[in-house]
Design an enzyme around this catalytic site. Structure first.
Site, PDB file in Angstrom:
ATOM      1  N   HIS A 198      -7.390   9.490  -1.973  1.00 14.75           N
ATOM      2  CA  HIS A 198      -6.699   9.514  -0.682  1.00 14.75           C
ATOM      3  C   HIS A 198      -7.476  10.304   0.377  1.00 14.75           C
ATOM      4  CE1 HIS A 198      -2.381   9.289   1.119  1.00 14.75           C
ATOM      5  NE2 HIS A 198      -3.293   9.126   2.046  1.00 14.75           N
ATOM      6  N   LYS A 221      -2.872   5.761  -4.189  1.00 11.04           N
ATOM      7  CA  LYS A 221      -3.966   6.694  -3.907  1.00 11.04           C
ATOM      8  C   LYS A 221      -3.713   8.020  -4.615  1.00 11.04           C
ATOM      9  CE  LYS A 221      -3.709   4.706   0.716  1.00 11.04           C
ATOM     10  NZ  LYS A 221      -2.267   4.566   0.956  1.00 11.04           N
ATOM     11  N   TYR A 256       2.990   9.820  -0.663  1.00  9.63           N
ATOM     12  CA  TYR A 256       4.074   9.258   0.161  1.00  9.63           C
ATOM     13  C   TYR A 256       5.434   9.507  -0.510  1.00  9.63           C
ATOM     14  CZ  TYR A 256       0.348   6.507   2.456  1.00  9.63           C
ATOM     15  OH  TYR A 256      -0.785   6.098   3.112  1.00  9.63           O
ATOM     16  N   ASP A 261       0.834  -1.199   0.000  1.00  9.44           N
ATOM     17  CA  ASP A 261       0.000   0.000   0.000  1.00  9.44           C
ATOM     18  C   ASP A 261       0.870   1.250   0.000  1.00  9.44           C
ATOM     19  OD1 ASP A 261      -2.865   1.216   0.703  1.00  9.44           O
ATOM     20  OD2 ASP A 261      -1.378   2.254   1.938  1.00  9.44           O
TER      21      ASP A 261
HETATM   22  N1  NAP Z   1      -5.253   6.381   3.796  1.00  8.44           N
HETATM   23  C1  NAP Z   1      -4.632   7.111   4.696  1.00  8.44           C
HETATM   24  O1  NAP Z   1      -4.914   8.293   4.901  1.00  8.44           O
HETATM   25  C2  NAP Z   1      -3.537   6.472   5.496  1.00  8.44           C
HETATM   26  C3  NAP Z   1      -3.056   7.120   6.644  1.00  8.44           C
HETATM   27  C4  NAP Z   1      -2.038   6.492   7.372  1.00  8.44           C
HETATM   28  C5  NAP Z   1      -1.558   5.254   6.974  1.00  8.44           C
HETATM   29  N2  NAP Z   1      -2.035   4.658   5.839  1.00  8.44           N
HETATM   30  C6  NAP Z   1      -1.524   3.350   5.372  1.00  8.44           C
HETATM   31  O2  NAP Z   1      -1.619   2.431   6.457  1.00  8.44           O
HETATM   32  C7  NAP Z   1      -0.315   1.879   6.726  1.00  8.44           C
HETATM   33  C8  NAP Z   1      -0.170   1.545   8.196  1.00  8.44           C
HETATM   34  O3  NAP Z   1      -0.421   2.670   8.998  1.00  8.44           O
HETATM   35  P1  NAP Z   1       0.724   3.486   9.753  1.00  8.44           P
HETATM   36  O4  NAP Z   1       2.022   3.216   9.091  1.00  8.44           O
HETATM   37  O5  NAP Z   1       0.307   4.886   9.861  1.00  8.44           O
HETATM   38  O6  NAP Z   1       0.701   2.909  11.234  1.00  8.44           O
HETATM   39  P2  NAP Z   1       0.780   1.441  11.909  1.00  8.44           P
HETATM   40  O7  NAP Z   1       1.032   0.390  10.906  1.00  8.44           O
HETATM   41  O8  NAP Z   1      -0.406   1.329  12.806  1.00  8.44           O
HETATM   42  O9  NAP Z   1       2.037   1.596  12.891  1.00  8.44           O
HETATM   43  C9  NAP Z   1       3.317   1.776  12.390  1.00  8.44           C
HETATM   44  C10 NAP Z   1       4.240   2.048  13.586  1.00  8.44           C
HETATM   45  O10 NAP Z   1       4.328   0.894  14.426  1.00  8.44           O
HETATM   46  C11 NAP Z   1       5.694   0.439  14.506  1.00  8.44           C
HETATM   47  N3  NAP Z   1       5.612  -1.030  14.453  1.00  8.44           N
HETATM   48  C12 NAP Z   1       5.192  -1.785  13.416  1.00  8.44           C
HETATM   49  N4  NAP Z   1       5.133  -3.082  13.758  1.00  8.44           N
HETATM   50  C13 NAP Z   1       5.550  -3.159  15.052  1.00  8.44           C
HETATM   51  C14 NAP Z   1       5.693  -4.233  15.954  1.00  8.44           C
HETATM   52  N5  NAP Z   1       5.400  -5.475  15.594  1.00  8.44           N
HETATM   53  N6  NAP Z   1       6.140  -3.950  17.208  1.00  8.44           N
HETATM   54  C15 NAP Z   1       6.420  -2.681  17.583  1.00  8.44           C
HETATM   55  N7  NAP Z   1       6.303  -1.621  16.765  1.00  8.44           N
HETATM   56  C16 NAP Z   1       5.859  -1.850  15.498  1.00  8.44           C
HETATM   57  C17 NAP Z   1       6.395   1.052  13.326  1.00  8.44           C
HETATM   58  O11 NAP Z   1       7.744   1.314  13.622  1.00  8.44           O
HETATM   59  P3  NAP Z   1       8.974   0.744  12.723  1.00  8.44           P
HETATM   60  O12 NAP Z   1       8.694   1.075  11.282  1.00  8.44           O
HETATM   61  O13 NAP Z   1      10.159   1.466  13.287  1.00  8.44           O
HETATM   62  O14 NAP Z   1       9.014  -0.734  12.993  1.00  8.44           O
HETATM   63  C18 NAP Z   1       5.639   2.374  13.161  1.00  8.44           C
HETATM   64  O15 NAP Z   1       6.135   3.332  14.074  1.00  8.44           O
HETATM   65  C19 NAP Z   1       0.620   2.986   6.245  1.00  8.44           C
HETATM   66  O16 NAP Z   1       1.948   2.567   6.094  1.00  8.44           O
HETATM   67  C20 NAP Z   1      -0.056   3.397   4.959  1.00  8.44           C
HETATM   68  O17 NAP Z   1       0.228   2.474   3.921  1.00  8.44           O
HETATM   69  C21 NAP Z   1      -3.020   5.254   5.112  1.00  8.44           C
END
Ligand code: NAP
Length: 287
Positions: free
Chosen positions: A106, A73, A48, A43
């Site tokens: 998005h 997106k 990004y 994704d």
């Molecule tokens: N549509 C939208 O508006 C929107 C908004 C936000 C996100 N997204 C999408 O959703 C995806 C996921 O959301 P997100 O990246 O915001 O947040 P997330 O996946 O909920 O959390 C990511 C955070 O958690 C840490 N992490 C990941 N796995 C871990 C584990 N097993 N143990 C401990 N820490 C862990 C990561 O650090 P490290 O990388 O240092 O491990 C990072 O700081 C994004 O990458 C993006 O593709 C979409």
């Protein structure tokens, strides 16, 4: 890899890998690691600024394109019929592919009706396999879903144990739209990784907080796209097989829902203004 069927018959992996805030320079390595770990859904998004890294990784990874599922997106500054159509072609070029598996709007700002029309045309032209939305809530979601011929296949919303989107999930059923959770690990907010309730449930199964939370969401039929730049965490977040949460634990997890997102309120005018100006920091030419 478990999959779910979208409302147009396209099969989508239930667990994917997100690259929000993965630096462009690191993105190729991260996506290569994710694919080697077993992820097949990636994704990304125009905003990004790392689609090129994703494209380089999918070109090099050795897994056939047909086995991968790419989501991107369209950003606000590319909204409207013409700009969105051009931006889809640019995303295809950056991703080094001739089709995108899932294309989302998005943010619910700008000329998103024009964007959706361009996405419907891209679908007809075979440039895209499924189209949907992100961050559309309540009446805005219903208005677009009612008015457009192609019903959104996916709606991506902030979704995690603290914000389970019950109201939106009921609305989405009318259109066969599937929920994809962004921030499924709550982006670490609210003390997520040290949450005593999640830790206690995990201890029963020998699983981590992340695994309990992701397992709970996927059991509810919600697709998840956790992000990590660390390969061991990528593997951890994919390790959701071989255990089943008890009915009591699932009930306890359901009770953690606050009914509100933690990261972003899409009815907040300040958020709208921030997002409308977001890409100026990357593209000063766009004023
Ligand atoms: N549509 C939208 O508006 C929107 C908004 C936000 C996100 N997204 C999408 O959703 C995806 C996921 O959301 P997100 O990246 O915001 O947040 P997330 O996946 O909920 O959390 C990511 C955070 O958690 C840490 N992490 C990941 N796995 C871990 C584990 N097993 N143990 C401990 N820490 C862990 C990561 O650090 P490290 O990388 O240092 O491990 C990072 O700081 C994004 O990458 C993006 O593709 C979409």
């Amino acid at each position: 890899m478990k999959t779910i069927l979208l409302n147009n018959g396209v099969e989508m992996p239930l667990v994917g890998y997100g690259v929000f805030q993965v630096a462009p320079a690191e993105c190729e390595r991260c996506v290569l690691d994710a694919i080697a770990t077993g992820y097949r859904l990636i994704d990304t998004a125009q905003a990004y600024y790392n689609e090129e890294g994703v494209g380089r990784a999918i070109a090099r990874c050795g897994v056939p394109r047909s086995e991968l599922f790419l989501t991107t997106k369209v950003w606000i500054s590319n909204s409207g019929d013409g700009p969105a159509a051009r931006s889809i072609d640019e995303s295809l070029r950056r991703l080094r592919t001739d089709y995108i598996d899932l294309l989302l709007i998005h943010q619910p700002f700008g000329d998103y009706y024009g964007t959706y029309r361009a996405m419907e045309q891209a679908l007809q032209a075979g440039k895209v396999r499924a189209i949907g939305l992100s961050n559309f809530y309540d009446a805005r979601f219903v208005d677009l879903a009612e008015n457009m011929g192609v019903k959104p296949a996916v709606l991506q919303l902030e979704t995690h144990v603290y914000s389970q989107q019950a109201r939106m999930r009921r609305l989405m059923e009318d259109y066969g739209t599937r929920l994809m959770a962004w921030g499924p690990l709550a982006q670490g907010m609210n003390g997520f990784f040290d949450d005593p309730a999640l830790k206690a449930i995990g201890a029963k199964y020998g699983k981590s907080v992340a695994q309990v939370a992701l397992k709970f969401l996927t059991d509810e039929g919600i697709a998840v796209i956790p992000k990590s730049v660390r390969r061991e965490r990528m593997a951890e977040n994919l390790g959701l097989d071989g255990f089943e949460l008890s009915a009591g634990d699932r009930d306890a997890l359901r009770r953690m829902d606050t009914g509100h997102p933690l990261a972003a309120d899409f009815n907040d005018p300040a958020l709208a203004r921030y997002l409308l100006g977001y890409d100026r920091q990357f593209n000063p030419a766009r004023q």
